[in-house]
Design a protein around this motif. Structure first.
Motif, PDB file in Angstrom:
ATOM      1  N   ILE A 136       0.846  -1.176   0.000  1.00 37.54           N
ATOM      2  CA  ILE A 136       0.000   0.000   0.000  1.00 37.54           C
ATOM      3  C   ILE A 136       0.891   1.239   0.000  1.00 37.54           C
ATOM      4  O   ILE A 136       1.912   1.290   0.663  1.00 37.54           O
ATOM      5  CB  ILE A 136      -0.992  -0.052   1.178  1.00 37.54           C
ATOM      6  N   GLY A 137       0.526   2.203  -0.836  1.00 37.52           N
ATOM      7  CA  GLY A 137       1.306   3.431  -0.926  1.00 37.52           C
ATOM      8  C   GLY A 137       2.506   3.350  -1.853  1.00 37.52           C
ATOM      9  O   GLY A 137       3.184   4.350  -2.087  1.00 37.52           O
ATOM     10  N   SER A 138       2.789   2.176  -2.405  1.00 42.35           N
ATOM     11  CA  SER A 138       3.962   2.034  -3.273  1.00 42.35           C
ATOM     12  C   SER A 138       3.718   2.702  -4.621  1.00 42.35           C
ATOM     13  O   SER A 138       2.584   2.809  -5.080  1.00 42.35           O
ATOM     14  CB  SER A 138       4.267   0.556  -3.498  1.00 42.35           C
ATOM     15  N   ARG A 139       4.838   3.116  -5.274  1.00 40.45           N
ATOM     16  CA  ARG A 139       4.632   3.619  -6.625  1.00 40.45           C
ATOM     17  C   ARG A 139       4.680   2.497  -7.658  1.00 40.45           C
ATOM     18  O   ARG A 139       4.533   2.736  -8.844  1.00 40.45           O
ATOM     19  CB  ARG A 139       5.618   4.727  -6.953  1.00 40.45           C
ATOM     20  N   LEU A 140       4.899   1.303  -7.191  1.00 41.12           N
ATOM     21  CA  LEU A 140       4.881   0.152  -8.092  1.00 41.12           C
ATOM     22  C   LEU A 140       3.582  -0.633  -7.893  1.00 41.12           C
ATOM     23  O   LEU A 140       3.460  -1.455  -6.996  1.00 41.12           O
ATOM     24  CB  LEU A 140       6.102  -0.734  -7.833  1.00 41.12           C
TER      25      LEU A 140
END
Lengths: 333, 362, 282, 277
Positions: free
Chosen positions: D100-104
């Protein structure tokens, strides 16, 4: 098969497994039942049916618009087709579902097991928080969303056997939580019936009404417990049929309690919240708060964490209920 | 429409709404201002206004490209194709592809206007709109022509009663529904300025002009067309005219209705809706769309969340339409002035019963 | 069914088709206009199907053993309605109701009309529905065949190719698609709007048995339709070369006459031309 | 600014092994992701990003860059591994995949990941967007090329054929489509689900220049991509025959490894195999 046996067969199973189980049973009882999939038959657990009735399962490939049209054709030919779709592909096939299924009022069941945020890690394109908006807007469509494994099996049988016409069946891919499983087990084993368009009040209460279905029902039940701890009596309604909405039940909530909180794993625009607001504002305006995805694309992550992040929780429900009871008037935006 | 022919003569000369030059505002107004509150007798075709507006916009801004799926002569993007052929892209009868193409074009810096009938934009290309345009929030303008019931007798498959419901449920999309040719061309300018996905719902036929040239369109802002405190009629699109006629008729019976025109359905002007709810205590919504998911739902949501008052809905009641003249359809599907008048009397009855007062904490 | 005397059959079909054209023009004119171009281009195909090929019972449109027909190019509704009326599915007077609300006669097909199996209007739907219907017939081991008429511009739609792929997978040799290849879609000529050629190759590459026919030669059409399936285990497609607006000189091959109203004078000219042709043909 | 580097085939092969190892680690760590289809298209991605495409990792939004659309958006991990290897973002970010919150994101998201040119995930969309980009390039008289990588099962989507027809009609010779033809889709063999053969004949009938290569032979891939760039007046499709799960013996040609995350033990085995390769 009695409800008891059915309950045994689907105990502790995920929603889609319960669906697969029911599908196979129905298939044995009625040879008009056929399945059309878009390379997703196993994902929706139609594989047992497909294995037993290979002639009655059609994988038309990754082509959802065609799958829906083919289902319409099968219905024209006297079959009872269930089209198995990923949640977001209801959007892909929206026009075929509208023109070929709903407009001629054909007996086609559209089934998804991945609507909402249940494919949390799958990425935003595989979330689907718009499908209720699309299907609700279609005339002639009935929308049913079960809230436990047992209810999934019961509902699946009922809509195939008893409900003629376009139906959207929104089932969870995962397990339903114990609270809802238990509450619905008690209800159905206690002789309760499933009736399309008739909401079930699982818990009585006269301060506030919580309206939920599907995966959100157990959150509503949890919220009711929390509210009870602080002396608030909450009514919990299992709104398994989202369209046609049981407006009489909503109106009871309107006249007998002081406000309504709706819960859905869907955009607050276009789904249950919107439907309830529509009835409430026409009847006797009392405050409504909508728990759901607030018009945004969600991040990725496990469904539970997404529920936390976007406020689809018992705590948020409690807060909304208390805000109503405190007479607060503000948009939750 | 029969009901609209009851227009009285215009009070002031109609300014030419079909002018092409860019209007230079002489007064610096930051807010949209209330225009003349009376439909004029001048009928202007909405699709022609759209076609012309698009050509104007295209002349001023060379980043604008127009895509159409073999309906250019109906949507009137044919005007753009004639005037600026090098930036017109005919994609054939392939709406899903059109929306994807538009997404791709926007990533190269163009402002694509993808145009087809509303029914196809919202349903045939529904997932493409969500996944390829709204999710990456690309600067694509989606135009739904031939919206609502009035589609020139084409019947149910071509009548779009669900497009607002669907577009509204897709995050990031601004939904604009102009009421007349003037509002339409002004909205077009604002849409070009705005950086992000917009759904513009265009009507097919000619309708009376309500707004004068001094009107300034602002995205997300509703305007009060007529003051009154007995109840409010909140109207969108071409039904705004119907709302004004109804208000006029009711005025003769001594009722003062407020008429609010909502041209941006999403994001909706919560302030204007709440103000109307609090000050008038009852609302009737009026739209050429299903009462599920469109203006009615937007208004119901706002009032039940913030200022509960009774709401009655005039719109298509969740049924498929059919082929027929606009006049016949208006009567059969309950979109007439009389339907609005009846809805007002229903909502007033509820208001008199005191419904909505109990919790309306204003 | 009519293979005994080809010349007589052809004569009968020609006459049916001519009658249908006259009825079509009358109906469209009375109702204030409509899709002249596409109705006129499809008419010979429909006349041959309904008067010489389809196994149907006009007095019992729902008869179980019937062959099915779906008009995927739904805007050709009045063309089909004219043929259905002449074939006895309903009285000709019904066509006069087209201006009325609740009429079964619309710009696009409605299921209210006897003989119409599925409503259409939005392009690119009919083939999928026909595939489903053909699959159902196979399941039930029924001999009924499913015919579906597509417009050529319609083949721009991806859903058509989804349907084409599926039909080939399920080896639907009880399915016959016919493409009304009049070369003009709504905005312009198909090859300008979206090039379709090599059109037959596309269908072949999608696994169909392809045959071309002159879409205005009743004999040619009849021969093609009588020969289905062209290959066992494959769906058949007939690419019928037609002329948009066929039969009315000022409408023929004209982009402008996709749809529209006719003036009284245009109407009279059209009728006169058609009557003349009918006489010459006789 | 370096537009292309002269690199040996050995180097490219090393890069693709390293990227494959990172795919294994990401998916195992996240316990999510599509491993089979990521491994099958890896060599193609490496060829594109390390040899063929004009890109500048320091300027991922550079106007004149060549574009790449991963139409089979579920192979996101492969693209992330290659982009990180090429320097679009730090390699340590890879381990945030699917959190959660990752740019991937699970499926690629252009608003979140540097170097990603189009958000995808739902099949069948990518070629339309790529055609739009190619058309935009032509309209703006830019000389960039657009590459779109499609899955084989994806060709069952009608929208793909709409785009195929369009690109040929518009003579988009600045567009190359590559098909990762690994013969398997989610539910089984493509040939059983909905046959797409005769594949080359379909694209030819729709007016495209066609080529067929071994999708794991770096020299063949690069050669075909170069030849595609020389073709005039029509777009090119390269049908790349690949092996689903390529590089990890127990995953190769196995339907079940479409989206199953490996256990840590399986991951170690895979990493060891890849090291030896």
């Amino acid at each position: 098969m009695t409800v008891g046996t059915l309950a045994e067969r689907v105990r502790n199973r995920a929603g889609r497994d319960a669906f697969g189980e029911a599908l196979q049973l129905i298939g044995r009882e009625n040879d008009a039942v056929v399945v059309v999939g878009a390379d997703d038959i196993s994902s929706l657990r139609g594989n047992a049916f497909a294995a037993e009735f290979p002639d009655r399962a059609f994988n038309v490939g990754i082509a959802e618009a065609n799958a829906s049209g083919v289902a319409a054709g099968l219905a024209l030919g006297g079959k009872i087709p269930l089209v198995l779709l990923y949640g977001f592909t209801v959007l892909r096939a929206a026009e075929q579902i509208r023109d070929d299924v709903c407009y001629p009022n054909l007996n086609v069941k559209v089934v998804t097991t991945s609507s909402g945020l249940v494919m949390g890690e799958g990425g935003v394109t595989h979330h689907c928080t718009e499908d209720l908006a699309v299907t609700r807007s279609l005339a002639n469509m009935t929308i049913v969303q079960p809230a436990s494994a047992l209810e999934t099996a019961i509902v699946t049988k009922a809509v195939v056997e008893r409900l003629k016409g376009p139906t959207f069946l929104r089932i969870a891919r995962c397990r339903y939580e114990d609270r809802a499983e238990q509450a619905l087990q008690d209800y159905y084993l206690g002789g309760g019936a499933f009736e399309v368009g008739k909401a079930v009040t699982l818990r009585e209460g006269d301060d506030i009404t919580l309206i939920a279905s599907g995966l959100m029902l157990s959150i509503a039940l949890h919220a009711a417990d929390l509210l009870a701890e602080s002396g608030v009596s909450a009514r919990v309604m299992n709104m398994h049929t989202i369209k046609p909405l049981d407006s009489a039940a909503v109106i009871d909530g309107v006249t007998q309690t002081r406000g309504i909180v709706t819960l859905e794993d869907h955009n607050v625009l276009g789904g249950i919240g919107e439907a309830v607001c529509g009835v409430v504002s026409e009847t006797r305006p009392i405050p409504v708060r909508r728990i759901g995805v607030r018009d945004t694309y969600c991040a990725i992550g496990p469904m539970d964490e997404l529920f936390e992040k976007y406020g689809l929780t018992a705590e948020a429900t409690v807060e909304a209920a208390k805000e109503i009871l405190a007479g607060g008037s503000r948009g939750s935006r | 429409m029969r009901s609209l022919r009851r227009t009285r003569s215009a009070r002031e000369p109609l300014q030419n709404s079909e002018r092409h030059e860019r209007e230079v505002p002489t007064v610096d107004e930051s807010k949209a201002r209330a225009p003349r509150a009376e439909p004029t007798s001048k009928l202007v075709s909405m699709r022609d206004a759209f076609g012309k507006g698009l050509v104007d916009a295209g002349r001023r801004n060379d980043r604008i490209v127009v895509l159409d799926a073999d309906l250019a002569s109906s949507t009137r993007t044919s005007m753009f194709a004639d005037e600026i052929p090098e930036r017109f892209i005919q994609v054939g009868i392939a709406e899903q592809n059109m929306v994807g193409l538009a997404a791709g074009l926007s990533t190269v810096g163009y402002i694509p206007f993808a145009c087809t009938f509303a029914v196809f934009m919202s349903k045939r290309a529904c997932e493409q709109v969500s996944t390829s345009v709204a999710y990456p929030r690309l600067n694509v303008k989606l135009v739904g022509a031939y919206s609502g019931l009035y589609t020139g007798k084409t019947g149910a498959t071509h009548q779009s009663l669900e497009d607002i419901a669907i577009m509204r449920a897709i995050p990031n999309i601004v939904v604009v529904v102009p009421a007349d040719a003037v509002q339409l061309s002004k909205a077009l300018d604002a849409i070009v300025e705005y950086d992000g996905p917009v759904y513009l719902r265009v009507a097919r036929d000619a309708y009376p002009v309500i707004f004068d040239e001094s009107y300034r369109f602002e995205l997300g802002k509703a305007v009060v067309l007529r003051e009154g405190n007995d109840a409010s009629i909140v109207a969108a699109g071409i039904m705004t005219q119907t709302a004004l006629y109804a208000a006029e008729q009711l005025a003769r019976e001594g009722l003062q209705l407020r008429v609010v025109n909502v041209s941006t359905i999403k994001p909706i002007d919560r302030e204007a809706i709440c103000k109307a709810a609090r000050e008038t205590g009852a609302i009737v919504t009026v739209e050429n769309h299903s009462i599920i998911g469109g203006l009615a739902s937007s208004v119901a949501e706002v009032v039940t969340e913030e200022c509960p008052v009774p709401v009655e809905k005039v719109g298509v009641t969740d049924v498929f339409g059919e082929s027929g003249s606009n006049e016949d359809l208006t009567v059969k599907y309950g979109l007439s002035v009389d339907s609005v008048v009846e809805a007002v009397s229903r909502v007033l009855a509820k208001k008199r019963l005191g419904l909505g007062r109990r919790h309306s904490t204003g | 069914m009519l293979s005994e005397a080809p010349e007589q059959v052809a004569e009968m079909l020609r006459q049916k088709s001519m009658e249908a054209r006259l009825l079509l023009i009358n109906t469209l004119h009375e109702s204030g206009g409509g899709h002249y171009g596409g109705c006129l281009s499809e008419l010979d195909i429909l006349a041959v199907l309904y008067n010489g090929i389809l196994n149907i019972r006009p007095d019992d449109p729902e008869w179980e053993g019937r062959d099915h027909f779906i008009l995927s190019k739904g805007h050709g509704a009045i063309g089909l309605a004219s043929v259905l009326a002449l074939r006895g599915f309903f009285p000709r007077e019904v066509l006069k109701t087209s201006k009325k609300l609740d009429s079964c006669v619309g710009w696009h097909t409605t299921i209210k009309m006897p003989g119409i199996e599925h409503p259409t209007g939005s392009l690119g739907h009919g083939l999928s529905v026909a595939v489903g219907l053909a699959v159902a017939k196979k399941l039930d081991k029924k001999q009924s065949r499913v015919f579906v008429l597509l417009g050529d511009g319609e083949c721009d739609e991806g859903s058509v190719w989804e349907g084409a792929m599926a039909a080939s997978k399920y080896r639907l040799d009880n399915l016959v698609a016919i493409v009304d290849r009049n070369g003009i879609s709504y905005d312009s000529r198909t090859e300008e709007v979206m090039p379709l050629e090599p059109f037959a190759d596309k269908w072949k590459a999608f696994g169909w048995a392809v045959r071309s026919a002159d879409g205005h030669s009743v004999g040619d059409l009849w021969n093609a339709f009588s020969a289905v399936p062209f290959e066992a285990g494959k769906p058949s497609v007939v690419i019928a070369s037609t002329i948009k607006g066929k039969g009315v000189s000022f409408m023929e091959n004209s982009v402008a006459w996709h749809a529209g109203p006719t003036t009284d004078e245009q109407y009279r000219t059209a009728i006169k031309e058609l009557q003349k042709r009918a006489e010459v043909a006789r | 600014m370096e537009l292309s580097r002269a690199v040996s085939m050995d180097y490219l092969r090393e890069v693709s092994i390293e990227a494959r190892r990172n795919v294994m680690k990401m998916i195992t760590h996240a316990q999510a992701g599509h491993v089979g289809g990521a491994l099958s298209c890896m060599d193609i991605l490496v060829a594109l990003y390390f040899e063929v495409m004009r890109v500048d990792p320091a300027r991922p939004r550079w106007e004149d860059r060549d574009r790449f659309v991963l139409s089979k958006g579920h192979a996101s991990v492969a693209l992330y591994a290659v982009l990180a290897e090429r320097g679009f973002f730090p390699k340590r970010d890879l381990m945030t995949f699917d959190q959660i919150g990752s740019r991937l994101q699970g499926h690629v998201d252009m608003t979140k990941t540097p170097g990603v040119d189009m958000s995808t995930g739902s099949l069948g969309h990518g070629l339309s967007a790529a055609a739009g980009m190619a058309l935009g390039g032509k309209l703006a008289s830019k000389d960039f090329r657009v590459h779109a990588l499609l899955g084989d099962g994806e060709l069952q989507e009608g929208q793909v054929w709409e785009a195929v027809m369009f690109a040929a009609g518009r003579r988009l010779d600045n567009l190359t489509a590559i098909i990762d033809y690994n013969k398997l889709q989610l539910y089984g063999a493509v040939a059983e689900m909905l046959p797409i053969e005769p594949l080359l004949m379909k694209w030819q009938a729709f007016g495209w220049h066609t080529m067929e290569v071994d999708g794991h032979d770096m020299a063949q891939i690069i050669g075909s991509l170069r030849r595609a760039a020389m073709e005039k007046d029509r777009p090119t499709v390269i049908v790349a025959h690949t092996v689903k799960g390529k590089g990890v013996s127990f995953m190769e040609r196995k339907v079940e490894w479409h989206a199953k995350p490996p256990t840590h033990k399986e991951c170690e085995r895979a990493l060891a195999e890849l090291r030896e390769a």
